[in-house]
Write a protein that holds these residues in place. Structure first.
Motif, PDB file in Angstrom:
ATOM      1  N   PRO A 278       0.824  -1.200   0.000  1.00 41.92           N
ATOM      2  CA  PRO A 278       0.000   0.000   0.000  1.00 41.92           C
ATOM      3  C   PRO A 278       0.861   1.254   0.000  1.00 41.92           C
ATOM      4  N   LYS A 279       0.274   2.334  -0.475  1.00 35.30           N
ATOM      5  CA  LYS A 279       1.006   3.595  -0.569  1.00 35.30           C
ATOM      6  C   LYS A 279       1.288   4.202   0.786  1.00 35.30           C
ATOM      7  N   LYS A 280       0.469   3.846   1.786  1.00 32.19           N
ATOM      8  CA  LYS A 280       0.711   4.401   3.110  1.00 32.19           C
ATOM      9  C   LYS A 280       0.336   3.360   4.139  1.00 32.19           C
ATOM     10  N   PRO A 281       1.028   3.330   5.279  1.00 31.23           N
ATOM     11  CA  PRO A 281       0.650   2.371   6.307  1.00 31.23           C
ATOM     12  C   PRO A 281      -0.724   2.692   6.847  1.00 31.23           C
ATOM     13  N   SER A 282      -1.478   1.670   7.192  1.00 29.56           N
ATOM     14  CA  SER A 282      -2.796   1.851   7.764  1.00 29.56           C
ATOM     15  C   SER A 282      -2.818   1.236   9.135  1.00 29.56           C
ATOM     16  N   ARG A 283      -3.917   1.436   9.825  1.00 23.04           N
ATOM     17  CA  ARG A 283      -3.964   1.063  11.218  1.00 23.04           C
ATOM     18  C   ARG A 283      -5.278   0.369  11.511  1.00 23.04           C
ATOM     19  N   VAL A 284      -5.214  -0.642  12.345  1.00 20.14           N
ATOM     20  CA  VAL A 284      -6.446  -1.243  12.839  1.00 20.14           C
ATOM     21  C   VAL A 284      -6.964  -0.378  13.961  1.00 20.14           C
ATOM     22  N   GLN A 285      -8.165   0.168  13.763  1.00 16.67           N
ATOM     23  CA  GLN A 285      -8.728   1.020  14.803  1.00 16.67           C
ATOM     24  C   GLN A 285      -9.597   0.196  15.737  1.00 16.67           C
ATOM     25  N   ASN A 286      -9.624   0.608  16.990  1.00 20.13           N
ATOM     26  CA  ASN A 286     -10.360  -0.147  17.994  1.00 20.13           C
ATOM     27  C   ASN A 286     -11.804   0.285  18.060  1.00 20.13           C
ATOM     28  N   ASP A 287     -12.584  -0.510  18.781  1.00 19.65           N
ATOM     29  CA  ASP A 287     -14.004  -0.234  18.936  1.00 19.65           C
ATOM     30  C   ASP A 287     -14.248   1.063  19.678  1.00 19.65           C
ATOM     31  N   PRO A 288     -15.372   1.724  19.364  1.00 20.72           N
ATOM     32  CA  PRO A 288     -15.793   2.832  20.214  1.00 20.72           C
ATOM     33  C   PRO A 288     -16.112   2.328  21.614  1.00 20.72           C
ATOM     34  N   ASP A 289     -15.907   3.194  22.561  1.00 22.55           N
ATOM     35  CA  ASP A 289     -16.183   2.845  23.957  1.00 22.55           C
ATOM     36  C   ASP A 289     -17.676   2.634  24.143  1.00 22.55           C
ATOM     37  N   LYS A 355       9.751  -7.042  -5.089  1.00 22.11           N
ATOM     38  CA  LYS A 355      10.144  -6.072  -6.099  1.00 22.11           C
ATOM     39  C   LYS A 355       9.735  -4.655  -5.731  1.00 22.11           C
ATOM     40  N   GLY A 356       8.960  -4.518  -4.679  1.00 19.84           N
ATOM     41  CA  GLY A 356       8.545  -3.193  -4.239  1.00 19.84           C
ATOM     42  C   GLY A 356       7.605  -2.503  -5.194  1.00 19.84           C
ATOM     43  N   LYS A 357       6.848  -3.258  -5.991  1.00 20.76           N
ATOM     44  CA  LYS A 357       5.949  -2.664  -6.977  1.00 20.76           C
ATOM     45  C   LYS A 357       4.531  -2.592  -6.430  1.00 20.76           C
ATOM     46  N   GLU A 358       3.707  -1.802  -7.103  1.00 23.77           N
ATOM     47  CA  GLU A 358       2.317  -1.655  -6.710  1.00 23.77           C
ATOM     48  C   GLU A 358       1.442  -1.844  -7.936  1.00 23.77           C
ATOM     49  N   ASP A 359       1.434  -3.063  -8.440  1.00 27.80           N
ATOM     50  CA  ASP A 359       0.693  -3.354  -9.655  1.00 27.80           C
ATOM     51  C   ASP A 359      -0.753  -3.664  -9.306  1.00 27.80           C
ATOM     52  N   VAL A 360      -1.486  -2.651  -8.874  1.00 28.02           N
ATOM     53  CA  VAL A 360      -2.869  -2.855  -8.465  1.00 28.02           C
ATOM     54  C   VAL A 360      -3.750  -1.800  -9.112  1.00 28.02           C
ATOM     55  N   SER A 361      -5.041  -2.125  -9.231  1.00 26.57           N
ATOM     56  CA  SER A 361      -6.008  -1.164  -9.747  1.00 26.57           C
ATOM     57  C   SER A 361      -6.817  -0.561  -8.620  1.00 26.57           C
ATOM     58  N   ALA A 362      -6.494  -0.944  -7.399  1.00 30.40           N
ATOM     59  CA  ALA A 362      -7.189  -0.402  -6.231  1.00 30.40           C
ATOM     60  C   ALA A 362      -6.178  -0.156  -5.128  1.00 30.40           C
ATOM     61  N   GLU A 363      -6.409   0.926  -4.385  1.00 26.97           N
ATOM     62  CA  GLU A 363      -5.500   1.301  -3.296  1.00 26.97           C
ATOM     63  C   GLU A 363      -6.133   0.970  -1.954  1.00 26.97           C
ATOM     64  N   PRO A 364      -5.422   0.296  -1.051  1.00 24.41           N
ATOM     65  CA  PRO A 364      -5.986   0.043   0.277  1.00 24.41           C
ATOM     66  C   PRO A 364      -6.035   1.340   1.088  1.00 24.41           C
ATOM     67  N   LEU A 365      -7.238   1.699   1.534  1.00 22.47           N
ATOM     68  CA  LEU A 365      -7.411   2.941   2.302  1.00 22.47           C
ATOM     69  C   LEU A 365      -7.338   2.713   3.805  1.00 22.47           C
ATOM     70  N   HIS A 366      -8.095   1.714   4.291  1.00 21.82           N
ATOM     71  CA  HIS A 366      -8.223   1.544   5.740  1.00 21.82           C
ATOM     72  C   HIS A 366      -8.302   0.070   6.102  1.00 21.82           C
ATOM     73  N   PHE A 367      -7.788  -0.242   7.278  1.00 16.58           N
ATOM     74  CA  PHE A 367      -7.953  -1.556   7.878  1.00 16.58           C
ATOM     75  C   PHE A 367      -8.512  -1.322   9.284  1.00 16.58           C
ATOM     76  N   LEU A 368      -9.756  -1.729   9.506  1.00 16.18           N
ATOM     77  CA  LEU A 368     -10.481  -1.368  10.721  1.00 16.18           C
ATOM     78  C   LEU A 368     -10.761  -2.604  11.574  1.00 16.18           C
ATOM     79  N   GLN A 369     -10.626  -2.444  12.864  1.00 12.95           N
ATOM     80  CA  GLN A 369     -10.929  -3.503  13.826  1.00 12.95           C
ATOM     81  C   GLN A 369     -12.048  -2.997  14.727  1.00 12.95           C
TER      82      GLN A 369
END
Length: 751
Positions: A278-289, A355-369
């Motif tokens: 992915p172009k930028k690291p993403s984060r697993v976000q936690n549940d709302p309180d 190879k450090g390539k990004e041969d994708v047609s979609a970019e990962p935006l978020h990874f949510l927990q």
């Protein structure tokens, strides 16, 4: 009851009083009061009133001239308020509560924080820091954007010598354009942003052009979509103008400990595939309180935000209360990463391929927990099962498919259902039910009667699962208004009729599919549900699909023991019906079989069906009409499916990895046992398949693209054994939502 009188006011004073001007505390709760009962002439005599309780009444708004100059504390809980701007008349107000007013939302919270400069407590919470941010930082940002919008698009339209008619014309165009195109903060606050933008724009024009300032305290009229489309729309912020606003409000939920199980055990080996970087690291976000009484954007501890340096301040300048920071993924500095780890926040670190390539047609935006059991950040076991995009309330009147797509998706798994803004990664709302495990969600739009017999369309979300109960949720009001005890065994899936908005199908482990009329709730949320039909299955139904050309007559179901069709026409007196057709498919030995698990089923267009399950490594594409019509005069119940093509897929034997389609783009999506998403662009085949003599494709069709699961690390350890249970795109294939077996919702955006 009678109108408010002087005698009543003196009697309800605390303590009782002999003169109105001496009353400092007044309790007018539980009197069934309506707005017309609040007589400004009588209330104007309460010159020293400081505390007023109007809870548990029927007020839908406040009169504009109650004249209570010394009012400090106001309680409006449990009314029917629809607007808060009239509270501006109480400038000394310090404490305000209006919980359980179902039409008030997060946007109204921000409005009162701006209007009431002395407000300290709102619904029992200290909002001092947030209110200061709303009044100063947010206003400064919006003022800058409004000014820039004028300079860029409208300044040159005004001649040096202008007439009043020219000024009014420019003013009208500018106000429409600026409200449409100036955005700031999350989409859940777009109503408040638009309200402030209009206010700032009017002040700007009054100062710059010497126009008379509109001081009408009434709220601005919401522009309908036809007005927005006719606006001279600059190219600025084009992505944001299509946002769908979901406005959180008061939540009612059960805080008991859950007791959820898994639908399948996981024993897969670790993936050895090369991964996308992915172009930028993403984060697993936690549940709302769960202890927070109001919804929206509540992760655990966050790193110190970059912008403004204020606690809880979002990148775009919006600030949230402690525990309510926005969940948008962003690039972290080394210092921030260290702080994240110290705070115990789960961080996902994508690992590049060789190879450090990004041969994708979609970019990962978020990874949510956001479905964790007991809000545990260590929960990577809760399985996520179903997701569906929210329909736009006005999409039926629009013909342009680009603007008929929502970016808000409902997801379910474990004890909770979440509403997520795909662009920002914000968890807009979250619903929990103790001891439940949700397997399916579905949307419908109902025209409900609100106050004064007015009608308004609202989106209703239903959720069902292990307990066999269907929950009915009015999303705009953030209120679960009822439930239907549909089955004694778990409900595997639900779906609404596309032609009858109250007709809901529920498929259960009791080997029955039931058709319900869920009814339309009245203004007090009274409703009546009734069972219209029961379809008998030979095995557990797993997936449902109504035939697009005749959704009121035929229903397809993928079951544990095959693929079946039922006649669901309601003019037949029979309320319990067997299946009408059972379809045969090729098996891995080259024979045909009708007894096999069908765990993936969807229509690609009006006739083409996509299903999965008869043999490993293969997804079947077949014709509904040509298959069903082979019954002939004898009307035999077992018929061979007319196969149009086979799609190449994973050779895994793992079950319940379902598929979905995007009919507008002729795409098929299916996840696998290694966390990858297989995408098939079938637009070049559909024309040939639609002809009466369309031939079967000789070779298996390979995927157009396989999106590899990034190698994500949580707390320094790599997440492995990732199964993709479901993958769904919005109607225009802008966003792709991937639900996994490790309690992670992945959101991709098409490049």
């Amino acid at each position: 009851m009678s109108k408010i009188t002087t005698e009543l006011l003196l009697e309800r004073a605390v303590p009782r009083s002999t003169r109105l001007r001496k009353i400092e505390t007044l309790n007018l709760s539980k009197l069934q009061l309506k707005t017309g009962d609040l007589d400004p002439r009588l209330f104007s005599r309460l010159r020293h009133l400081q505390k007023l309780d109007l809870s548990d009444n029927l007020l839908d708004k406040f009169p504009n001239s109650l004249t209570l100059p010394d009012l400090r504390v106001l309680n409006c809980n449990n009314n029917k308020l629809e607007d808060v701007t009239a509270l501006k008349q109480f400038p000394l107000l310090e404490e305000l509560t209006y919980e359980n007013n179902v039409y008030l939302t997060l946007n109204d919270d921000y409005k009162v924080m701006f209007l009431l400069q002395n407000l300290r407590l709102l619904n029992g919470k200290d909002i001092t820091k947030l209110a200061n941010h709303v009044r100063r930082v947010n206003s400064r940002k919006l003022t800058s954007k409004v000014t820039a919008h004028w300079e860029k698009f409208f300044r040159d339209q005004l001649p040096e010598k202008y007439t009043a008619e020219q000024v009014n014309s420019i003013k009208k165009k500018f106000l429409k354009s600026v409200q449409t195109n100036v955005v700031c903060g999350p989409s859940s606050l777009s109503e408040f942003t638009r309200w402030r933008v209009k206010m700032i724009a009017e002040e700007f024009l009054a100062y710059s052009l010497g126009l008379e300032l509109n001081t009408d305290p009434e709220p601005e009229e919401k522009m309908d979509e036809s007005e927005e489309e006719s606006t001279e729309s600059p190219t600025e912020a084009t992505e944001d103008t299509s946002q769908v606003t979901v406005t959180p409000s008061k939540r009612k939920r059960n805080h008991s400990k859950p007791d959820s199980g898994n639908k399948r055990s996981k024993s897969q080996a670790k993936s050895k595939e090369a991964v996308v970087s992915p172009k930028k690291p993403s984060r697993v976000q936690n549940d709302p309180d769960p202890d927070k009484p109001r919804t929206s954007n509540q992760p655990a501890k966050e790193a110190t935000p970059e912008d403004e340096g204020a606690e809880g301040t979002h990148k775009n300048g919006e600030q949230f209360p402690k525990g309510q920071s926005n969940r948008r993924s962003r690039q972290l500095t080394g210092k921030e990463k260290s702080q994240e780890e110290d705070n115990g926040v789960v961080t996902l670190t994508p690992v590049k391929n060789s190879k450090g390539k990004e041969d994708v047609s979609a970019e990962p935006l978020h990874f949510l927990q956001c479905h964790s059991k007991g809000n545990s950040r260590e929960d990577f076991k809760t399985q996520l099962w179903s997701c569906v995009f929210e329909p736009l309330l006005d999409c039926g009147a629009r013909k342009d498919p680009i603007v008929s797509s929502s970016r808000t998706v409902a997801t379910c798994g474990g004890e909770s259902v979440c509403l997520i803004d795909c662009e920002t990664g914000t968890v807009l709302k979250k619903y929990k039910v103790a001891t439940e495990e949700f397997f399916s969600v579905a949307w419908t739009t109902l025209t409900m009667v609100i106050s004064d017999s007015r009608k308004k369309s609202h989106n209703i979300l239903v959720a069902a699962g292990r307990r066999g109960i269907v929950k009915l949720i009015h999303v705009a009001a953030d209120f679960c208004y009822g439930e239907i005890k549909a089955h004694k065994k778990p409900i595997a899936t639900v779906c609404f009729s596309p032609t009858r908005e109250t007709h809901l199908f529920t498929a259960s482990y009791d080997k029955r599919i039931a058709l319900w009329d869920i009814g339309i709730p009245d203004c007090d949320y009274n409703f009546k549900a009734s069972q219209l039909l029961v379809l008998e299955a030979l095995s557990i139904p797993l997936r449902l699909a109504l035939v697009p050309t005749c959704p009121e007559q035929y229903l397809l179901a993928g079951c544990e023991g095959g693929c079946f069709a039922w006649n669901i026409k309601l003019d037949d007196e029979k309320k319990s019906r067997p299946f009408e057709a059972m379809f045969q498919f090729p098996d891995e030995d080259g024979d045909v079989t009708s007894v096999h698990r069908v765990d993936g089923l969807a229509f690609l267009n009006d006739d083409v069906v996509v299903s999965k399950g008869s043999k490993p490594g293969c997804i079947n594409v077949w014709s509904w009409s040509r298959s069903f019509n082979t019954r002939g005069k004898g009307c035999q119940r077992t018929v061979p499916a007319v196969i149009l093509a086979e799609l190449e897929w994973s050779t895994t034997n793992m079950s319940y990895l379902t598929l979905s389609t995007c009919p507008a783009k002729a795409y098929v999506f299916c996840g696998d046992e290694k966390g990858s998403v297989w995408m098939y662009n079938l637009s070049s085949y559909t024309t040939a398949w639609s002809s009466a003599k369309g031939k079967r494709s000789d070779r298996r069709i390979p995927p157009s693209q396989i999106l590899k699961w990034p190698e994500l690390r949580a707390n320094g350890e790599q997440l492995s054994e990732v199964l993709v249970n479901n993958v769904v795109s919005d109607p225009t294939f802008t966003y792709l939502v991937v639900l996994t077996s490790v309690n992670v919702t992945a959101i991709w955006k098409k490049s």
